[in-house]
Motif scaffolding. Structure first.
Motif, mmCIF file in Angstrom:
data_model
loop_
_atom_site.group_PDB
_atom_site.id
_atom_site.type_symbol
_atom_site.label_atom_id
_atom_site.label_comp_id
_atom_site.label_asym_id
_atom_site.label_seq_id
_atom_site.Cartn_x
_atom_site.Cartn_y
_atom_site.Cartn_z
ATOM 1 N N LEU A 24 0.654 -1.096 -0.014
ATOM 2 C CA LEU A 24 -0.026 0.081 -0.056
ATOM 3 C C LEU A 24 0.849 1.267 0.113
ATOM 4 N N LEU A 123 -8.051 -0.017 6.519
ATOM 5 C CA LEU A 123 -8.133 -0.402 5.231
ATOM 6 C C LEU A 123 -8.452 -1.953 5.068
ATOM 7 N N ASN A 125 -7.760 -4.553 2.543
ATOM 8 C CA ASN A 125 -6.776 -4.578 1.327
ATOM 9 C C ASN A 125 -7.101 -5.854 0.459
ATOM 10 N N THR A 157 -9.617 -1.373 -0.427
ATOM 11 C CA THR A 157 -8.327 -0.975 -1.111
ATOM 12 C C THR A 157 -7.840 -2.143 -2.180
ATOM 13 N N THR A 163 -6.790 1.013 -6.575
ATOM 14 C CA THR A 163 -8.133 1.197 -6.017
ATOM 15 C C THR A 163 -8.142 1.768 -4.711
ATOM 16 N N ASN A 164 -8.573 3.240 -4.622
ATOM 17 C CA ASN A 164 -8.957 3.894 -3.247
ATOM 18 C C ASN A 164 -7.588 4.041 -2.351
ATOM 19 N N VAL A 165 -6.361 3.907 -3.064
ATOM 20 C CA VAL A 165 -5.113 4.179 -2.114
ATOM 21 C C VAL A 165 -5.094 5.591 -2.194
ATOM 22 N N ALA A 168 -7.632 7.017 0.288
ATOM 23 C CA ALA A 168 -7.123 6.347 1.755
ATOM 24 C C ALA A 168 -6.471 7.305 2.366
#
Lengths: 206, 436
Positions: A24, A123, A125, A157, A163-165, A168
């Motif tokens: 991440l 998160l 993941n 994520t 995606t969404n990192v 976040a």
């Protein structure tokens, strides 16, 4: 009104071994992903500048080792953290169950002034794995847990496809600032010279 | 108050002022903090961008004047140039947040300072303390001052004690600016970000670090308790700064005020300074052949007043018998005098190299394990260094590497006699109350 100076935010990433903490961070900082697993030994540190509402922040990201045998930093590690990110793998139940332990451990070690309002972000993941078919922790279950711990913001994520990192980490930074105490005016040590005989310091005179 | 050392003249220095950065960047006479082109350093490490070529031909005048301030702000730990710098200084908080870095931008180096914190904390967790790490040619020196961590990474081959002393001074400088109130801030809020409070002080820190390669710093002993600093506002534009090793000194200030005034009057500090600047210090070329016979006219040994200087009678370089330079410290007075730099020690690089050599031999003279030693004679490819420590004084002298041993010893005796003969002129004899 907050000052316009640059601020540094210390962000700690916690979670079980292999949930993707390092990935991440790498996706966020370097926009890179590797399928190869390399255990983090002790800790890893990265920095990234982010801009929020016209202000620049430097995120100092502390990527920790999930494996118990590397967790020897304790208090020193968590000291002065501005935000704590809890990561689990949506495909591994135990990693979700352990979030509670990670959170408690953090609050115990870091002992922040206002533990109930300390900014956490959770998160979930690896949502990309197997097209989501191997998923065992539902979004609903995760959100319920976050709600019960003081409405912790929750993101799903994928460190692999990103995606969404970004979202976040934007949230992580925002939460870290929100918790920033009102800036006190710095008061240097002064001694009143007009007073009479001062009390001696407690130090030994010998 | 440190204008005596800033004169570049006789170099009389009180211990009490050693914690201050020189007010003038040119105080040391060094044109810049450059890589000492140490003959023995074959690693190819050098200060990029500040490189010099002045060692061989020694054209000191062609070098730009040293200017205080932050350098190379665009570098970080990923930059090759940053990694090649010879001497780094870092200040960070015990949560790993950067406070100061000599080179590079503090925020960009946040990952690096986190690593330093992790190293210190890891060892601390084991109930131990990390003092020094050697990695090849590099030494990493750590100093923990409560919530403040200080680290020096250096490949200058300076002894550990010197580097640690420099970290102490850096801490003292920081406390001088912010006072010990910083400790309270960290107690109250471990997230405390100190960097903004030091905004605009880069020049102060860079000047201090620059001065670390000056002679006046060599003989000063620093210890943990140095950093008791009192800043008193005497009037709107005058501050009196008191650096002391005693934490309770403040409570004696009232009594001391009178004695400070008396000292200033009695010792006539300002006129002493002015005179030593005019006189231009001690020149090795003026070393009397038979000091005792000339003791009656002591003042003639000092620069301006010695029209009969015998420089021309020496055909070689330096002083008699290959003497290049010396430092003499009176233990009783706690003051020292050093000779003016002259050929062949006339470029900043050569002066810095000599300083480092002194630094090393000083450490070895005072080594707690094997010392303290009384005398030491050391010959290498650069110098003959001769040290002599007695109850009254310490003498450090540098000679031509080919100097004869017996003659060098004889010359040192002459230097000591010379200094004693002109003691009244070069030392502040009434200055003892300074060390109350």
């Amino acid at each position: 009104m907050a000052s316009r100076r640059r601020m540094l935010l210390k962000v700690i990433i916690l979670g079980d071994s292999g949930v993707g903490k390092t990935s991440l961070m790498n996706q966020f900082v370097n926009h890179k992903f590797s399928n190869q697993y390399k255990a983090t030994i002790g800790a890893d540190f990265l920095t990234k500048e982010v801009q929020i509402d016209d202000r620049l922040f430097t995120l100092q990201i502390w990527d920790t080792a999930g494996q118990e045998r590397f967790q020897s930093l304790g208090v020193a590690f968590y000291r002065g953290a501005d935000c704590c990110v809890l990561v689990y793998d949506v495909n591994v139940t135990k990693s979700f169950d352990d979030l509670n332990r990670w959170r408690e451990d953090f609050l115990l070690q870091a002992s922040p002034h206002d533990p109930d309002n300390f900014p956490f972000v959770v998160l979930g993941n690896k949502i990309d794995v197997d097209g989501g078919n191997s998923r065992v922790v539902s979004s609903k279950k995760a959100k319920a847990w976050c709600a019960s711990k003081g409405n912790i913001p929750y993101f799903e994520t994928s460190a692999k496809d990103g995606t969404n990192v970004e979202a976040a980490f934007q949230c992580i930074a925002k939460n870290a600032i929100k918790n920033e105490p009102e800036e006190d005016t710095y008061l240097p040590d002064t001694i009143d010279m007009s007073g009479g005989q001062q009390q001696r310091s407690s130090g030994c005179d010998c | 108050s440190n204008s005596v050392s800033a004169s570049g003249g006789t170099g009389v220095v009180w211990r009490e002022v050693e914690g201050e950065a020189p007010t003038s960047p040119g105080s040391s006479g060094y044109a810049g903090e450059r890589g000492s082109s140490n003959a023995s350093s074959a690693s190819g490490i050098e200060e990029i961008g500040e490189r010099d070529g002045g060692l061989v031909n020694g054209i000191a005048d062609s070098q730009p004047a040293w200017v205080p301030g932050k350098r190379h702000v665009n570098e970080d730990d990923a930059s090759v140039s940053w990694r090649k710098r010879k001497k780094h200084f870092f200040i960070l908080s015990n949560s790993g947040k950067p406070i100061y870095s000599r080179y590079g931008d503090e925020h960009k180096l946040a990952g690096f300072s986190a690593t330093l914190q992790a190293i210190i904390s890891f060892v601390e967790n084991g109930g131990d303390r990390v003092k020094l790490v050697r990695a090849g040619k590099h030494q990493v020196v750590f100093l923990v001052k409560g919530p403040i961590y200080l680290v020096c990474i250096s490949c200058t081959e300076e002894p550990y004690e010197s580097l640690r002393g420099q970290l102490e001074l850096l801490y003292g400088q920081m406390i001088l600016i912010l006072t010990k109130s910083v400790n309270r801030c960290f107690e109250k809020n471990s997230k405390f970000d100190m960097t903004p409070l030091l905004g605009g002080t880069d020049a102060v820190f860079s000047s201090l670090i620059h001065s670390f390669s000056c002679l006046w710093q060599l003989l000063g002993e620093t210890d943990d308790s140095l950093a008791n600093v009192y800043v008193l506002e005497a009037s709107a534009d005058t501050y009196l700064m008191l650096l002391t090793t005693r934490s309770d000194a403040f409570y004696h200030l009232k009594e001391c005020r009178a004695s400070i005034e008396a000292v200033f009057l009695k010792s006539n500090v300002l006129s002493e300074v002015q005179r030593s600047m005019l006189d231009g210090g001690m020149h090795i070329e003026d070393l009397p052949v038979d000091p005792t016979s000339r003791s009656g006219s002591a003042s003639s040994h000092l620069g301006q007043h010695s029209p009969e200087r015998f420089r021309d009678t020496y055909t070689g370089i330096g002083g008699p018998c290959g003497l290049w330079h010396f430092i003499y410290r009176s233990i009783y007075l706690d003051q020292y005098v050093s000779s003016e730099f002259s050929s062949p020690i006339n470029t900043p690089q050569q002066q810095k190299r000599l300083f480092r050599a002194y630094q090393k031999i000083y450490a070895s003279m005072h080594d707690k394990g094997f010392g303290p030693h009384k005398t030491q004679f050391r010959r290498d490819e650069n110098y003959v260094l001769l040290c002599w420590v007695t109850q009254d004084f310490e003498l450090y002298a540098a000679f031509d590497p080919l100097a004869d041993k017996a003659l060098a010893i004889k010359t040192c005796n002459r230097v000591c006699q010379w200094v004693k003969d002109v003691e009244n002129e070069i030392f502040l004899l009434g200055a003892s109350p300074f060390s109350w």
